[in-house]
Design a protein around this motif. Structure first.
Motif, PDB file in Angstrom:
ATOM      1  N   ARG A  93       0.834  -1.209   0.000  1.00 54.62           N
ATOM      2  CA  ARG A  93       0.000   0.000   0.000  1.00 54.62           C
ATOM      3  C   ARG A  93       0.873   1.266   0.000  1.00 54.62           C
ATOM      4  N   TRP A  94       2.105   1.142   0.500  1.00 59.36           N
ATOM      5  CA  TRP A  94       3.012   2.292   0.584  1.00 59.36           C
ATOM      6  C   TRP A  94       4.020   2.320  -0.555  1.00 59.36           C
ATOM      7  N   GLY A  95       3.732   1.575  -1.621  1.00 59.02           N
ATOM      8  CA  GLY A  95       4.607   1.595  -2.775  1.00 59.02           C
ATOM      9  C   GLY A  95       5.770   0.637  -2.703  1.00 59.02           C
ATOM     10  N   ALA A  96       5.680  -0.381  -1.833  1.00 58.86           N
ATOM     11  CA  ALA A  96       6.758  -1.365  -1.711  1.00 58.86           C
ATOM     12  C   ALA A  96       6.169  -2.770  -1.803  1.00 58.86           C
ATOM     13  N   PRO A  97       5.684  -3.180  -2.991  1.00 58.75           N
ATOM     14  CA  PRO A  97       5.128  -4.535  -3.122  1.00 58.75           C
ATOM     15  C   PRO A  97       6.185  -5.590  -2.842  1.00 58.75           C
ATOM     16  N   GLY A  98       5.772  -6.646  -2.137  1.00 52.35           N
ATOM     17  CA  GLY A  98       6.699  -7.715  -1.774  1.00 52.35           C
ATOM     18  C   GLY A  98       7.326  -7.542  -0.417  1.00 52.35           C
ATOM     19  N   LEU A  99       7.103  -6.394   0.232  1.00 54.71           N
ATOM     20  CA  LEU A  99       7.682  -6.130   1.544  1.00 54.71           C
ATOM     21  C   LEU A  99       6.627  -6.294   2.628  1.00 54.71           C
ATOM     22  N   SER A 100       6.938  -7.097   3.635  1.00 53.13           N
ATOM     23  CA  SER A 100       6.057  -7.269   4.785  1.00 53.13           C
ATOM     24  C   SER A 100       6.877  -7.219   6.067  1.00 53.13           C
ATOM     25  N   LEU A 101       6.268  -6.731   7.125  1.00 51.29           N
ATOM     26  CA  LEU A 101       6.926  -6.605   8.426  1.00 51.29           C
ATOM     27  C   LEU A 101       5.985  -7.121   9.501  1.00 51.29           C
ATOM     28  N   GLY A 102       6.565  -7.574  10.619  1.00 50.28           N
ATOM     29  CA  GLY A 102       5.738  -8.083  11.693  1.00 50.28           C
ATOM     30  C   GLY A 102       6.438  -8.062  13.032  1.00 50.28           C
ATOM     31  N   ALA A 103       5.651  -8.132  14.085  1.00 51.96           N
ATOM     32  CA  ALA A 103       6.159  -8.179  15.449  1.00 51.96           C
ATOM     33  C   ALA A 103       5.212  -9.011  16.295  1.00 51.96           C
ATOM     34  N   ALA A 104       5.758  -9.732  17.268  1.00 51.87           N
ATOM     35  CA  ALA A 104       4.936 -10.542  18.167  1.00 51.87           C
ATOM     36  C   ALA A 104       5.554 -10.549  19.558  1.00 51.87           C
ATOM     37  N   TYR A 105       4.692 -10.568  20.555  1.00 42.58           N
ATOM     38  CA  TYR A 105       5.117 -10.704  21.948  1.00 42.58           C
ATOM     39  C   TYR A 105       4.275 -11.812  22.574  1.00 42.58           C
ATOM     40  N   ILE A 106       4.939 -12.816  23.156  1.00 40.57           N
ATOM     41  CA  ILE A 106       4.249 -13.945  23.788  1.00 40.57           C
ATOM     42  C   ILE A 106       4.727 -14.061  25.234  1.00 40.57           C
ATOM     43  N   ARG A 107       3.810 -14.270  26.143  1.00 45.81           N
ATOM     44  CA  ARG A 107       4.166 -14.408  27.557  1.00 45.81           C
ATOM     45  C   ARG A 107       3.477 -15.644  28.131  1.00 45.81           C
ATOM     46  N   GLY A 108       4.244 -16.499  28.806  1.00 39.87           N
ATOM     47  CA  GLY A 108       3.715 -17.711  29.409  1.00 39.87           C
ATOM     48  C   GLY A 108       3.963 -17.756  30.903  1.00 39.87           C
ATOM     49  N   SER A 109       3.057 -18.383  31.640  1.00 38.32           N
ATOM     50  CA  SER A 109       3.193 -18.480  33.098  1.00 38.32           C
ATOM     51  C   SER A 109       2.419 -19.697  33.578  1.00 38.32           C
ATOM     52  N   GLY A 110       2.466 -19.915  34.899  1.00 37.79           N
ATOM     53  CA  GLY A 110       1.727 -21.021  35.498  1.00 37.79           C
ATOM     54  C   GLY A 110       2.342 -22.383  35.277  1.00 37.79           C
ATOM     55  N   ILE A 111       3.603 -22.450  34.861  1.00 34.47           N
ATOM     56  CA  ILE A 111       4.249 -23.743  34.605  1.00 34.47           C
ATOM     57  C   ILE A 111       4.448 -24.478  35.920  1.00 34.47           C
ATOM     58  N   ASP A 112       4.070 -25.758  35.926  1.00 33.42           N
ATOM     59  CA  ASP A 112       4.212 -26.588  37.126  1.00 33.42           C
ATOM     60  C   ASP A 112       4.709 -27.971  36.715  1.00 33.42           C
ATOM     61  N   GLY A 113       6.000 -28.212  36.930  1.00 36.34           N
ATOM     62  CA  GLY A 113       6.590 -29.497  36.595  1.00 36.34           C
ATOM     63  C   GLY A 113       6.758 -30.425  37.777  1.00 36.34           C
ATOM     64  N   SER A 114       6.093 -30.105  38.888  1.00 30.89           N
ATOM     65  CA  SER A 114       6.268 -30.909  40.102  1.00 30.89           C
ATOM     66  C   SER A 114       5.662 -32.293  39.977  1.00 30.89           C
ATOM     67  N   ARG A 115       4.742 -32.485  39.013  1.00 29.27           N
ATOM     68  CA  ARG A 115       4.086 -33.785  38.866  1.00 29.27           C
ATOM     69  C   ARG A 115       4.503 -34.524  37.591  1.00 29.27           C
TER      70      ARG A 115
END
Length: 441
Positions: A348-370
């Motif tokens: 759309r900005w005059g640059a066909p073929g160009l793509s950009l991206g960002a992601a943020y992932i957060r995990g919690s609650g892990i319990d390996g005691s069992r």
């Protein structure tokens, strides 16, 4: 009855002849992909002792980073089918990779090029494979070394060379809206392997733990419309665990080039047979909701693991969970995670073929005691209260026309941080890839 059978055979024969196309030679296609990949991983907070560096070296000689640069060529040849009610054909592939930079002091968990039995760097890879195929109507049986793409058994192509599998696969497309598949595989070739005679890859299971040597699966995808698809598979790793999968994609078109989409993935795994990996009872699900407006797409993802063992899978690419990212799958026991994602198409900005991206992932609650102490997952060392996060940035540009059409450039940056109970690596990654395809298509 005879008339009915004769008519049915005539219809099947007509559809088979119609599916033949140009024939064995005329429909033959070839493709060559050249790819160069550079990757650097910095291991933070002393994680050089936790598999980040070459574990074969004395700890004092391990550095705090891993680095590799390689060049690969992948060639594929797919024939057409011979004429007749049953058509026969052959597929072949060959791969070559060489190290451009990397040595014993810098090989780590990148897995771009092979190491020897002692864990030391090797200079290159040369391998290939052949698969025979037969077709009746729109149903094809392929036997031999091949690449497979399903939610429960899937080849990865995220390094220098792609992963391949050894076995047979039956694919039926007799109905326009339905694709069915049945397969049995006894081996897989990892992305950095030098040869093809390797057992099946199970990602999180202790390498020293016994596991089944046969993987079976069956399932399919129904596309009810352009906006709705449903997928279901069942699978079994012999004497280890069985898995059921359900997936759904639904898009709601909105005015002014907007759309709302939903992607649901659910895996259910349970030990089976001799339970070689120990007790397994795991349900893992993810839901990604995305909103698109013109060139922009924003996504919000949620994922939950319900089980005392991590979600595990056979082959490198068979994890279709929404929060499975570049450096972590967010699949630890009892983990819950969320993701915020943004992508933009720069055409759309005059640059066909160009793509950009960002992601943020957060995990919690892990319990390996069992985690079962005598099972195949105790070696991962999960604790209680585990948490971690990952952030990824990427840029991709593909030349759209001219003599360099198809030339693609990919730049990725990723960072992963955790506490000790999460049991993965603290790392920072930079990956640069350049690839150029040529072929008969």
């Amino acid at each position: 009855m005879r008339r009915f059978c004769g008519a049915a055979l005539a219809m099947l024969g007509t559809s088979a002849l119609a599916a033949e196309g140009g024939g064995f030679v005329e429909d033959t296609r070839w493709h060559v992909l050249q790819r160069s990949v550079y990757e650097h991983r910095s291991y933070l907070h002393g994680d050089r002792s936790n598999g980040g560096r070459n574990a074969s070296l004395p700890r004092a000689r391990r550095s705090d980073y891993a680095q590799e640069w390689g060049y690969g060529v992948m060639g594929t040849l797919a024939s057409g089918f011979t004429p007749g009610w049953i058509g026969f054909g052959v597929d072949a592939h060959a791969s070559l990779a060489r190290s451009l930079d990397g040595d014993d002091l810098r090989v780590g968990k990148i897995r771009m090029l092979p190491v020897d039995g002692a864990g030391y760097a090797q200079d290159g890879i040369a391998r290939g494979g052949v698969a025979l195929k037969a077709r009746i109507s729109a149903t094809v049986l392929t036997v031999g070394e091949q690449r497979v793409k399903t939610p429960v058994f899937s080849a990865s192509d995220s390094r220098l060379l792609p992963e391949t599998m050894r076995g047979w696969l039956l694919t039926s497309r007799e109905f326009d809206t339905l694709t069915l598949q049945v397969g049995r595989f006894t081996g897989s070739t990892d992305r950095h392997a030098r040869g093809t005679n390797h057992p099946l890859i199970v990602n999180y299971l202790d390498p020293k733990s016994p596991r089944g040597d046969v993987f079976d699966f069956a399932g399919g995808t129904w596309k009810g419309s352009a906006s709705l698809s449903l997928t279901a598979y069942v699978a079994r790793l012999k004497d280890t665990w069985r898995t059921g999968y359900l997936g759904a994609h639904y898009t709601v078109p909105l005015p002014e080039k907007r759309a709302l989409s939903f992607d649901l993935q659910v895996y259910r795994s349970k030990d089976t047979g001799r339970a070689l990996a120990g007790p397994v009872d795991n349900t893992t699900a993810s839901l990604m909701t995305s909103y698109a407006h013109g060139p922009h797409r924003v996504g919000l993802g949620w994922q939950k693991v319900a089980g005392d063992t991590p979600f595990d899978y056979v082959t490198r690419g068979a994890v279709w969970l929404g929060n499975a990212a570049q450096l972590s799958d967010f699949n630890a026991p009892h983990e819950r995670s969320w993701q915020l994602r943004y992508e933009v198409d720069a055409a759309r900005w005059g640059a066909p073929g160009l793509s950009l991206g960002a992601a943020y992932i957060r995990g919690s609650g892990i319990d390996g005691s069992r985690v079962p102490p005598r099972g195949g997952y105790a070696w991962l060392g999960y604790g209680q209260g585990g948490r971690h996060w990952e952030r990824d940035l990427w840029l991709r540009y593909t030349v759209q026309q001219g003599s360099a059409k198809g030339l693609a450039f990919l730049l990725r940056y990723g960072e992963h941080r955790n506490n000790k109970a999460q049991a993965e690596l603290n790392t920072r990654q930079i990956r640069v890839a350049l690839e150029y395809p040529i072929g008969s298509d």
